[in-house]
Design a protein around this motif. Structure first.
Motif, PDB file in Angstrom:
ATOM      1  N   SER A   2      38.362  48.015 -43.000  1.00 59.65           N
ATOM      2  CA  SER A   2      38.570  46.756 -43.711  1.00 59.65           C
ATOM      3  C   SER A   2      38.708  47.039 -45.200  1.00 59.65           C
ATOM      4  O   SER A   2      37.730  47.182 -45.923  1.00 59.65           O
ATOM      5  N   VAL A   3      39.935  47.192 -45.603  1.00 57.66           N
ATOM      6  CA  VAL A   3      40.224  47.376 -47.027  1.00 57.66           C
ATOM      7  C   VAL A   3      41.374  46.453 -47.401  1.00 57.66           C
ATOM      8  O   VAL A   3      42.194  46.107 -46.557  1.00 57.66           O
ATOM      9  N   ARG A   4      41.415  46.098 -48.653  1.00 54.57           N
ATOM     10  CA  ARG A   4      42.456  45.162 -49.086  1.00 54.57           C
ATOM     11  C   ARG A   4      43.776  45.895 -49.300  1.00 54.57           C
ATOM     12  O   ARG A   4      44.832  45.477 -48.866  1.00 54.57           O
ATOM     13  N   ASP A   5      43.679  47.045 -49.982  1.00 53.71           N
ATOM     14  CA  ASP A   5      44.894  47.746 -50.395  1.00 53.71           C
ATOM     15  C   ASP A   5      44.849  49.161 -49.830  1.00 53.71           C
ATOM     16  O   ASP A   5      44.058  49.990 -50.263  1.00 53.71           O
ATOM     17  N   ASP A  23      46.928  51.752 -49.983  1.00 57.48           N
ATOM     18  CA  ASP A  23      47.256  52.832 -50.922  1.00 57.48           C
ATOM     19  C   ASP A  23      46.071  53.152 -51.826  1.00 57.48           C
ATOM     20  O   ASP A  23      45.714  54.312 -52.025  1.00 57.48           O
ATOM     21  N   ALA A  24      45.478  52.108 -52.359  1.00 57.44           N
ATOM     22  CA  ALA A  24      44.346  52.311 -53.258  1.00 57.44           C
ATOM     23  C   ALA A  24      43.187  52.976 -52.525  1.00 57.44           C
ATOM     24  O   ALA A  24      42.601  53.951 -53.013  1.00 57.44           O
ATOM     25  N   LYS A  77      43.935  56.636 -51.865  1.00 61.44           N
ATOM     26  CA  LYS A  77      43.827  57.431 -53.090  1.00 61.44           C
ATOM     27  C   LYS A  77      42.366  57.690 -53.431  1.00 61.44           C
ATOM     28  O   LYS A  77      41.982  58.799 -53.820  1.00 61.44           O
ATOM     29  N   ILE A  78      41.562  56.667 -53.289  1.00 66.75           N
ATOM     30  CA  ILE A  78      40.138  56.802 -53.607  1.00 66.75           C
ATOM     31  C   ILE A  78      39.464  57.796 -52.673  1.00 66.75           C
ATOM     32  O   ILE A  78      38.728  58.681 -53.115  1.00 66.75           O
ATOM     33  N   ARG A  85      29.485  59.822 -44.772  1.00 70.41           N
ATOM     34  CA  ARG A  85      28.803  58.529 -44.987  1.00 70.41           C
ATOM     35  C   ARG A  85      29.437  57.777 -46.147  1.00 70.41           C
ATOM     36  O   ARG A  85      29.619  56.559 -46.104  1.00 70.41           O
ATOM     37  N   LEU A  86      29.762  58.521 -47.202  1.00 66.51           N
ATOM     38  CA  LEU A  86      30.404  57.885 -48.361  1.00 66.51           C
ATOM     39  C   LEU A  86      31.697  57.198 -47.941  1.00 66.51           C
ATOM     40  O   LEU A  86      31.942  56.031 -48.276  1.00 66.51           O
ATOM     41  N   GLY A  89      31.042  54.153 -45.445  1.00 65.44           N
ATOM     42  CA  GLY A  89      30.491  52.981 -46.127  1.00 65.44           C
ATOM     43  C   GLY A  89      31.563  52.225 -46.891  1.00 65.44           C
ATOM     44  O   GLY A  89      31.495  51.011 -47.059  1.00 65.44           O
ATOM     45  N   TYR A  90      32.565  52.960 -47.306  1.00 67.10           N
ATOM     46  CA  TYR A  90      33.659  52.348 -48.065  1.00 67.10           C
ATOM     47  C   TYR A  90      34.699  51.706 -47.144  1.00 67.10           C
ATOM     48  O   TYR A  90      35.138  50.583 -47.374  1.00 67.10           O
ATOM     49  N   PRO A 115      32.635  48.656 -44.522  1.00 65.43           N
ATOM     50  CA  PRO A 115      31.450  48.062 -45.143  1.00 65.43           C
ATOM     51  C   PRO A 115      30.756  47.126 -44.155  1.00 65.43           C
ATOM     52  O   PRO A 115      31.409  46.469 -43.356  1.00 65.43           O
ATOM     53  N   GLY A 116      29.443  47.109 -44.204  1.00 64.04           N
ATOM     54  CA  GLY A 116      28.698  46.191 -43.356  1.00 64.04           C
ATOM     55  C   GLY A 116      28.305  46.765 -42.018  1.00 64.04           C
ATOM     56  O   GLY A 116      27.571  46.160 -41.256  1.00 64.04           O
ATOM     57  N   ARG A 117      28.828  47.965 -41.705  1.00 63.08           N
ATOM     58  CA  ARG A 117      28.396  48.611 -40.467  1.00 63.08           C
ATOM     59  C   ARG A 117      27.240  49.555 -40.786  1.00 63.08           C
ATOM     60  O   ARG A 117      27.281  50.283 -41.767  1.00 63.08           O
TER      61      ARG A 117
END
Lengths: 219, 219
Positions: free
Chosen positions: B156-159, B161-162, B165-166, B199-200, B203-204, B207-209
């Motif tokens: 669940s991410v909005r973007d 590409d972003a 990259k992250i 984990r990092l 979590g990103y 999220p929420g799991r």
DNA sequence: AGACAATGCGAGTGATAGCTCGCAAATTCT
DNA sequence: AGAATTTGCGAGCTATCACTCGCATTGTCT
């Protein structure tokens, strides 16, 4: 009376105007580094740019490396000031808000002199005197850890040192990329970027909380 | 008949034994870089180490930068092979397992030739021909994004590409730090490190799991 | 004012770097 | 085998670099 130590370690010695000479030399070093690159930044060129003779340069800096090391140290001192201030301001805030502000501070720090920062990162070889200058990283680590220590009840990690190192390393790398290389994927929206990195940190430090929950103060 | 282009771009031209000469030169470049550092790696020294004359060196590489660029390219080709293979192997696995394996691959890639990798990162200036060699980063980005695209319903991410990259930037920076600088905080335990970075990422991306939930295959 | 130290100067030095060029050896072609 | 071409050689050229030294200027102390 003969000079105290007329030999090799012909290093610091400044009172009055000589301080200004040193500053001028550092300024010139920064300018030459940014405009010509590390390789083309010869001591002669730096002295000329500073409007100072090579002889004078060598009175204060035994070699080019020492000159650049001093510049890096000065730059890092400025950044540290910024980061220390941010950590202080944030000490009593909840995790989510604090992390967001610290990420913002990281971005601000990278925006102090991006061109110079890029040179340091991409061209200046880390060796000899330069190797020791990484104290910025170390100090950032300590500041971050002390914050996380104080807020130990808000986070859930097994190993504080490891978690701190991971957060600091990730934030620095991401911020660097965002400010210095401005990749398409991260676009130019600063607040958007800070949001994402904050989410990254929160998901790691507070696993199992949904984002909205993270924004509420822990009861 | 005169030489086709006797002038500047005195570049590639290899059949038979000349290929071997080129390889020998690249090997020598790597050795000199690692043992003497970038600054002390003169073309004369490299040629001597290779047991090849300077003249021959300049028949295949117009300058030192081109030589190093070719070495970087060769090194990156090896790493890419590794990463491509890992991504392929992981394509149909669930997010948590896949991320863990990809982090492991990143560590493996950094372990191919850490000393050389360190030189590239710390001493080789990125400019001119070297600037273009960052295709490794780009390819890693594309591979990662294609995986995340395929598994869009798990994250669940909005973007996209972003987020890609992250993830890529964070993993590369952390892995680099772990392998090259081996900080106390991350100790020497490889699996432990891979755990933390996974984990990092989780979590990103999810999220929420809670972590345990992340390890179960999505139904 | 005079003396002495601190600071500043810049032509000059030795070293080393990148790179060329004319020629020799090896390889391929016919 | 002989010619043509590719590949290899390395002494040597030029440019530039880091760094020095003897002297001039500025500042300080009494």
């Amino acid at each position: 009376m003969a000079r105290a130590i007329p030999t090799i370690p012909r290093k610091s010695a400044s009172q009055k105007r000589s301080k200004a000479t040193v500053e001028t030399l550092l300024d010139a070093t920064a300018r030459v580094l940014v405009r010509q690159g590390y390789d083309r930044a010869s001591t002669n060129r730096i002295a000329e740019t500073a409007g100072v003779s090579v002889g004078s340069l060598y009175q204060y800096f035994p070699n080019k490396e020492a000159l650049v090391a001093a510049l890096v140290a000065r730059h890092n001192r400025e950044l540290l000031e910024l980061v220390r201030h941010a950590v202080k301001k944030v000490a009593s805030l909840d995790l989510a808000t604090a992390m967001r502000e610290l990420v913002r501070a990281a971005v601000d720090a990278h925006l102090v002199d991006p061109a110079l920062h890029r040179i340091f990162a991409e061209q200046v070889p880390r060796m000899g005197q330069l190797a020791k200058i990484e104290s910025l990283q170390q100090e950032a680590f300590l500041l971050m850890r002390s914050y996380l220590e104080e807020h130990g009840d808000e986070i859930s990690v097994r190993d504080l040192d490891a978690a701190t190192k991971i957060c600091v390393t990730a934030v620095e790398a991401l911020t660097h990329e965002f400010v210095i290389n401005k990749p398409d994927a991260l676009a130019g929206d600063r607040d958007r970027f800070i949001d994402e990195v904050t989410r990254l940190l929160m998901g790691y430090l507070m696993p199992g909380r949904v984002p909205d929950e993270q924004n509420r103060r822990r009861t």
